[in-house]
Design a protein around this motif. Structure first.
Motif, mmCIF file in Angstrom:
data_model
loop_
_atom_site.group_PDB
_atom_site.id
_atom_site.type_symbol
_atom_site.label_atom_id
_atom_site.label_comp_id
_atom_site.label_asym_id
_atom_site.label_seq_id
_atom_site.Cartn_x
_atom_site.Cartn_y
_atom_site.Cartn_z
ATOM 1 N N LYS A 163 41.045 42.181 49.825
ATOM 2 C CA LYS A 163 41.021 40.864 50.461
ATOM 3 C C LYS A 163 42.415 40.426 50.890
ATOM 4 C CE LYS A 163 36.847 39.274 48.103
ATOM 5 N NZ LYS A 163 36.285 38.433 47.013
ATOM 6 N N ARG A 218 33.096 37.337 36.326
ATOM 7 C CA ARG A 218 34.505 37.196 36.675
ATOM 8 C C ARG A 218 34.941 35.748 36.466
ATOM 9 N NH1 ARG A 218 35.523 40.247 42.390
ATOM 10 N NH2 ARG A 218 37.585 39.314 42.076
ATOM 11 N N VAL A 267 37.784 44.704 40.110
ATOM 12 C CA VAL A 267 38.324 43.373 40.403
ATOM 13 C C VAL A 267 39.648 43.491 41.148
ATOM 14 C CG1 VAL A 267 39.283 41.286 39.361
ATOM 15 C CG2 VAL A 267 37.144 42.238 38.487
ATOM 16 N N ASP A 319 39.198 44.828 44.664
ATOM 17 C CA ASP A 319 38.634 43.767 45.495
ATOM 18 C C ASP A 319 39.718 42.779 45.910
ATOM 19 O OD1 ASP A 319 36.469 42.347 46.715
ATOM 20 O OD2 ASP A 319 36.463 40.948 45.022
ATOM 21 N N GLN A 320 40.595 42.410 44.967
ATOM 22 C CA GLN A 320 41.690 41.487 45.297
ATOM 23 C C GLN A 320 42.620 42.100 46.340
ATOM 24 O OE1 GLN A 320 43.518 40.732 41.510
ATOM 25 N NE2 GLN A 320 42.009 39.188 40.876
ATOM 26 N N GLN A 329 38.395 33.080 36.575
ATOM 27 C CA GLN A 329 39.789 32.913 36.969
ATOM 28 C C GLN A 329 40.665 32.899 35.725
ATOM 29 O OE1 GLN A 329 41.046 32.889 40.057
ATOM 30 N NE2 GLN A 329 38.966 33.309 40.796
ATOM 31 N N ASP A 334 31.028 40.792 43.439
ATOM 32 C CA ASP A 334 31.313 39.692 44.353
ATOM 33 C C ASP A 334 32.304 38.780 43.653
ATOM 34 O OD1 ASP A 334 29.889 38.200 42.504
ATOM 35 O OD2 ASP A 334 28.121 37.946 43.771
ATOM 36 N N ALA A 335 32.467 37.582 44.160
ATOM 37 C CA ALA A 335 33.472 36.683 43.594
ATOM 38 C C ALA A 335 33.131 36.239 42.176
ATOM 39 C CB ALA A 335 33.631 35.460 44.492
ATOM 40 N N ASN A 336 31.873 36.419 41.774
ATOM 41 C CA ASN A 336 31.444 35.888 40.485
ATOM 42 C C ASN A 336 31.176 36.934 39.419
ATOM 43 O OD1 ASN A 336 31.330 33.131 41.456
ATOM 44 N ND2 ASN A 336 29.505 33.754 42.589
#
Length: 668
Positions: free
Chosen positions: A478, A583, A471, A474-475, A585, A566-568
């Motif tokens: 990006k 994932r 995670v 990935d952050q 928030q 991925d984002a989820n």
């Protein structure tokens, strides 16, 4: 041979038939509903014609529309695939009456199998073993109750017309009979339009073994060995294999002879399947003949090196079966094949079917050992209107043990993002002793389902650290890829390490695993992290994630995992087990409500089948309020608490969207 064939189906089976037709130089015509305008079978066929709305009743079940397309396109024959109109005798006869060829058995043969009760009587007359039971037309509930007492318990109530596991109930005590009869009749009436049932003795811990049969128009009928389909959940096949690990050569001979006798009893031509229920002692009984190609036909193809669709086409065109097959009463099997079906469904939510866009779909590379039969690709949508199958994985190897290992490898390399899938469930299945030992029976999964699902409990902290590292990586990736970061990638303001003036950098990673929400405090950046997971602290060094592989030194020991994210979600695979993390928030607002408390909401889009309460009724917690049908599955919606119905906001026959509020309770 035909020059052009129309395929009266969709999805995986339509693509499967197209492949064989293309190899034989036969032109193909696809038909499609509004929901399938961009589907793979439409893209792969030589031409495709629209036939109506998204619901099957508006398109794929409209025989007149399909016949009109066949005539307009110049097709000479129609292949029905399986499902929809494949076992509809009226449609088969209408095709022949229109001067076209139906690639399947005659309508007359289908009619003899259209009623389970009539089929059972016919089989008895031809010496095929059948289970003791009641098949009469008198459906008086009192008479059925007396017949149930005569047959003895446990017994099974089965819809006389239908299939696919619908309209079936096991009754173990006389006191349960009336309620199960009513439920079975209602489901049969909704699914098949007729509520006649038959009763039969229930064989404890049975095996489900079926024989592939084939007949031609010259009167030749053969069998092509057996497939075992004993791994089932609610009568739906989960794993199919050939040959059966249970069947001996002597039993194969006896069952094969019975299968041929069953096919001769209905003057069968083309491909069909004779299904038997088999007791632990080798006693076997006729269940039914599926008058079509079966979903699991690839395992027969791989073990016999045959193309059953090609045989179907040649027989329908008037050719006899190959002499080599007719001469050999039993065709020797070459190796072992296993098939699994990847579905968009959520095993943790009672296998609730899913829908949505497949944002990531990576399947193993086809080879001599691995075959993929699918009807969707990455980017396609699994719709709410049809069966939620994504693909079939079929593997072959010399021995059963080797084939199981091939399947484990194939599943490990499968990646599905979008709607939830059953891939984790299947991975547990092919490692379970009941499967590896070949001892599973048709009721095992329903009796021991918890053995195949993830169990609540503490998640390995090292896996959590790996997921959290991905995670963060990935952050960071990006953050440096944004337009602002490109101007000065070394600027501290473009760093994603959580640094703030006055205190050390800290980020919070929130993951959900098996329903448990886990908060992880993270310090560090660029592959070097410290994680606080509850009272546990772990140090991560040299973390690297690329090309679906993650490697790092975690708490002093190096580790490598297969990883996608991925984002989820984050999905890790250690070579044996898949671990999925949602994932979330860190500071996202979590709404309460939805279908809980005072409201009952639709879990997915579907049709209301039955409402069992009215406004003003008092209900208890867990009481059934509404029965809805979605993606070929009946779902019971229950009261979240005891109370009084304030409003019923849907009626039988209504189509509802996901999350639509269907029932409101009076406030407490």
């Amino acid at each position: 041979m035909f020059k052009k064939v129309l395929i009266a189906n969709r999805g995986e089976i339509a693509c499967r038939v197209i492949r064989t037709c293309r190899r034989l130089g036969i032109g193909t015509v696809a038909v499609y509903s509004e929901a399938d305008a961009t589907a793979q079978h439409v893209r792969q066929a030589d031409e495709a014609w629209p036939i109506g709305g998204s619901r099957p009743a508006e398109s794929y079940l409209c025989g007149d529309k399909i016949l009109a397309v066949a005539k307009a396109s110049g097709a000479q024959a129609i292949h029905p695939g399986y499902g929809f109109l494949s076992e509809n005798a009226d449609f088969a006869e209408a095709v022949e009456a229109a001067g076209l060829t139906f690639i399947g058995p005659s309508g007359a043969s289908m009619r003899k199998m259209g009623s389970k009760a009539g089929a059972k009587i016919l089989m008895q007359q031809h010496g095929v073993p059948v289970v003791p039971g009641y098949t009469g037309e008198d459906q008086d509930p009192a008479l059925l109750a007396r017949e149930a007492e005569r047959i003895g318990f446990p017994l099974m109530i089965k819809a006389a017309h239908g299939g696919g596991g619908k309209g079936m109930r096991i009754v173990r005590h006389a006191g349960e009979f009336a309620a199960n009869l009513e439920s079975c009749q209602r489901e049969a009436r909704n699914a098949f339009g007729r509520d006649r049932v038959l009763l039969e003795r229930y064989v404890e811990k049975p095996r489900h073994i079926e024989f592939q049969v084939f007949g031609d128009r010259s009167g030749n009928i053969i069998h092509l060995n057996e497939r075992e389909c004993s791994a089932q959940r609610r009568y739906q096949k989960v794993l199919e294999e050939a040959p059966s690990p249970f069947v001996t050569p002597e039993l194969r001979t006896r069952m094969g002879d019975a299968a041929i006798a069953a096919a001769r009893a209905i003057d069968y031509a083309n491909a069909g399947t004779v299904e038997f229920i088999v007791g632990q002692g080798g006693d076997f009984y006729f269940m039914e003949i599926n008058t079509r190609l079966q979903v699991e036909h690839p395992v027969t193809e791989l073990t016999l090196n045959l193309d059953l669709v090609e045989l179907q086409l040649r027989v329908a065109a008037g050719e006899p079966l190959p002499a080599s097959l007719i001469r050999n009463k039993s065709v020797p099997a070459d190796g072992h094949a296993i098939e699994l079906r990847l579905y968009a469904e959520d095993p943790s939510q009672n296998f609730l079917p899913g829908s949505g866009r497949l944002t990531r779909l990576r399947l193993p590379e086809p080879s001599r050992h691995v075959r993929i039969d699918g009807g969707v690709i990455e980017g396609d949508t699994v719709t709410i209107f049809y069966d939620p199958m994504i693909a079939k994985l079929i593997v072959w190897d010399r021995t059963r043990a080797d084939a199981l290992q091939r399947m484990r490898e194939a599943l490990a390399s499968t990646q599905i993002t979008g709607p939830k899938s059953n891939v984790e469930f299947l991975e547990r299945l092919v490692r379970h002793p009941a499967v590896t030992d070949g001892t599973i029976d048709t009721g095992y999964l329903d009796r021991h389902l918890d053995e195949f699902l993830p169990q609540p409990g503490a998640t390995d902290a090292r896996l959590l650290a790996a997921a959290a590292s991905i995670v963060l990586l990935d952050q960071e990736r990006k953050a440096t890829a944004t337009p602002g970061a490109a101007a000065d990638p070394h600027s501290p303001w473009n760093s994603a390490d959580g640094w703030r003036l006055g205190h050390p950098g800290k980020r919070v990673v929130v993951l959900v695993c098996a329903g448990e929400t886990i908060e992880i405090a993270a310090h560090g950046a660029a592959g070097r992290y410290t994680f606080d997971i509850g009272s546990t602290r772990l140090e991560v060094r040299h973390a690297h994630w690329q090309e679906s592989a993650f490697s790092a030194e975690i708490d002093g020991a190096a580790q490598r995992l297969h990883a996608t994210a991925d984002a989820n979600q984050v999905v890790l695979h250690d070579g044996t087990t898949r671990h999925s993390f949602e994932r979330v928030q860190a500071f996202a607002y979590t709404a309460t409500g939805g279908g809980g408390g005072d409201r009952v909401a639709a879990p997915m889009p579907g049709r209301i089948v039955l409402t069992k309460v009215n406004a003003g009724d008092a209900v208890i917690e867990g009481q059934e309020l509404i029965i809805m049908e979605a993606m070929k599955m009946e779902i019971a919606l229950r009261a979240p608490r005891a109370g009084v119905i304030a409003a019923l906001q849907a009626q039988a026959g209504d189509f509802v969207d996901a999350d639509a509020i269907l029932v409101r309770l009076e406030a407490q």
